[in-house]
Motif scaffolding. Structure first.
Motif, PDB file in Angstrom:
ATOM      1  N   ILE A  67     -21.467   5.861   5.716  1.00  0.00           N
ATOM      2  CA  ILE A  67     -20.944   6.943   4.882  1.00  0.00           C
ATOM      3  C   ILE A  67     -20.508   8.114   5.757  1.00  0.00           C
ATOM      4  N   ALA A  68     -21.276   8.432   6.792  1.00  0.00           N
ATOM      5  CA  ALA A  68     -20.915   9.523   7.699  1.00  0.00           C
ATOM      6  C   ALA A  68     -19.623   9.202   8.451  1.00  0.00           C
ATOM      7  N   LYS A  69     -19.442   7.947   8.862  1.00  0.00           N
ATOM      8  CA  LYS A  69     -18.199   7.562   9.536  1.00  0.00           C
ATOM      9  C   LYS A  69     -17.014   7.692   8.589  1.00  0.00           C
ATOM     10  N   TRP A  70     -17.203   7.331   7.336  1.00  0.00           N
ATOM     11  CA  TRP A  70     -16.136   7.457   6.346  1.00  0.00           C
ATOM     12  C   TRP A  70     -15.822   8.927   6.079  1.00  0.00           C
ATOM     13  N   MET A  71     -16.853   9.758   5.939  1.00  0.00           N
ATOM     14  CA  MET A  71     -16.646  11.179   5.676  1.00  0.00           C
ATOM     15  C   MET A  71     -15.969  11.887   6.843  1.00  0.00           C
ATOM     16  N   ARG A  72     -16.169  11.381   8.042  1.00  0.00           N
ATOM     17  CA  ARG A  72     -15.556  11.976   9.224  1.00  0.00           C
ATOM     18  C   ARG A  72     -14.035  11.942   9.142  1.00  0.00           C
ATOM     19  N   THR A  73     -13.489  10.952   8.453  1.00  0.00           N
ATOM     20  CA  THR A  73     -12.026  10.822   8.392  1.00  0.00           C
ATOM     21  C   THR A  73     -11.371  11.991   7.669  1.00  0.00           C
ATOM     22  N   PHE A  74     -12.050  12.594   6.718  1.00  0.00           N
ATOM     23  CA  PHE A  74     -11.414  13.716   6.013  1.00  0.00           C
ATOM     24  C   PHE A  74     -12.096  15.057   6.257  1.00  0.00           C
ATOM     25  N   LEU A  75     -13.228  15.081   6.933  1.00  0.00           N
ATOM     26  CA  LEU A  75     -13.888  16.342   7.243  1.00  0.00           C
ATOM     27  C   LEU A  75     -13.603  16.840   8.659  1.00  0.00           C
ATOM     28  N   MET A  76     -13.123  15.958   9.525  1.00  0.00           N
ATOM     29  CA  MET A  76     -12.902  16.317  10.927  1.00  0.00           C
ATOM     30  C   MET A  76     -11.767  17.317  11.056  1.00  0.00           C
ATOM     31  N   ARG A  77     -11.952  18.299  11.936  1.00  0.00           N
ATOM     32  CA  ARG A  77     -10.942  19.318  12.202  1.00  0.00           C
ATOM     33  C   ARG A  77     -10.488  19.213  13.655  1.00  0.00           C
ATOM     34  N   GLU A  78      -9.368  19.895  13.967  1.00  0.00           N
ATOM     35  CA  GLU A  78      -8.890  19.895  15.333  1.00  0.00           C
ATOM     36  C   GLU A  78      -9.891  20.600  16.232  1.00  0.00           C
ATOM     37  N   ASP A  80      -9.444  23.018  18.315  1.00  0.00           N
ATOM     38  CA  ASP A  80      -9.295  24.486  18.350  1.00  0.00           C
ATOM     39  C   ASP A  80      -9.217  25.092  16.942  1.00  0.00           C
ATOM     40  N   TYR A  81      -9.876  24.483  15.991  1.00  0.00           N
ATOM     41  CA  TYR A  81      -9.817  24.936  14.584  1.00  0.00           C
ATOM     42  C   TYR A  81     -10.251  26.379  14.410  1.00  0.00           C
ATOM     43  N   TYR A  82     -11.316  26.787  15.078  1.00  0.00           N
ATOM     44  CA  TYR A  82     -11.824  28.151  14.903  1.00  0.00           C
ATOM     45  C   TYR A  82     -11.127  29.162  15.822  1.00  0.00           C
ATOM     46  N   ASP A  83     -10.382  28.693  16.817  1.00  0.00           N
ATOM     47  CA  ASP A  83      -9.709  29.598  17.746  1.00  0.00           C
ATOM     48  C   ASP A  83      -8.374  30.088  17.230  1.00  0.00           C
ATOM     49  N   LYS A  84      -7.891  29.557  16.145  1.00  0.00           N
ATOM     50  CA  LYS A  84      -6.564  29.944  15.635  1.00  0.00           C
ATOM     51  C   LYS A  84      -6.573  31.330  15.056  1.00  0.00           C
TER      52      LYS A  84
END
Length: 84
Positions: A67-78, A80-84
């Motif tokens: 389930i965690a591997k599946w959730m990673r597909t839509f929860l993962m961010r780039e 530098d997500y917080y540096d923008k």
């Protein structure tokens, strides 16, 4: 100039990891054996299945990983997500 190395920790040595895994496997096997010896007060009929709790724990942990591997597909961010 000689390089200074940090002292190796217990878990930095592969032979110690191997020993720890062996201890872990022995403890797991002993717990499964104890399941046949220790009297349990069961509430549901499926708890009578031999090694039920070991199987239940393994299936539960495996499901969490998938389930965690599946959730990673839509929860993962780039990266530098917080540096923008």
């Amino acid at each position: 100039m000689a390089e200074q190395h940090e002292p190796q920790g217990f878990f930095d040595k592969p032979e110690n990891i191997s020993k720890m895994l062996k201890v872990f496997y022995v403890v797991c096997a002993l717990l499964v054996v104890a399941d046949f010896i220790v009297h349990r007060h069961i509430y549901h009929s499926w708890e009578n299945i031999p090694a039920f709790y070991a199987i239940y724990g393994f299936v539960g942990c495996s499901l969490l990983v998938f389930i965690a591997k599946w959730m990673r597909t839509f929860l993962m961010r780039e990266e530098d997500y917080y540096d923008k």
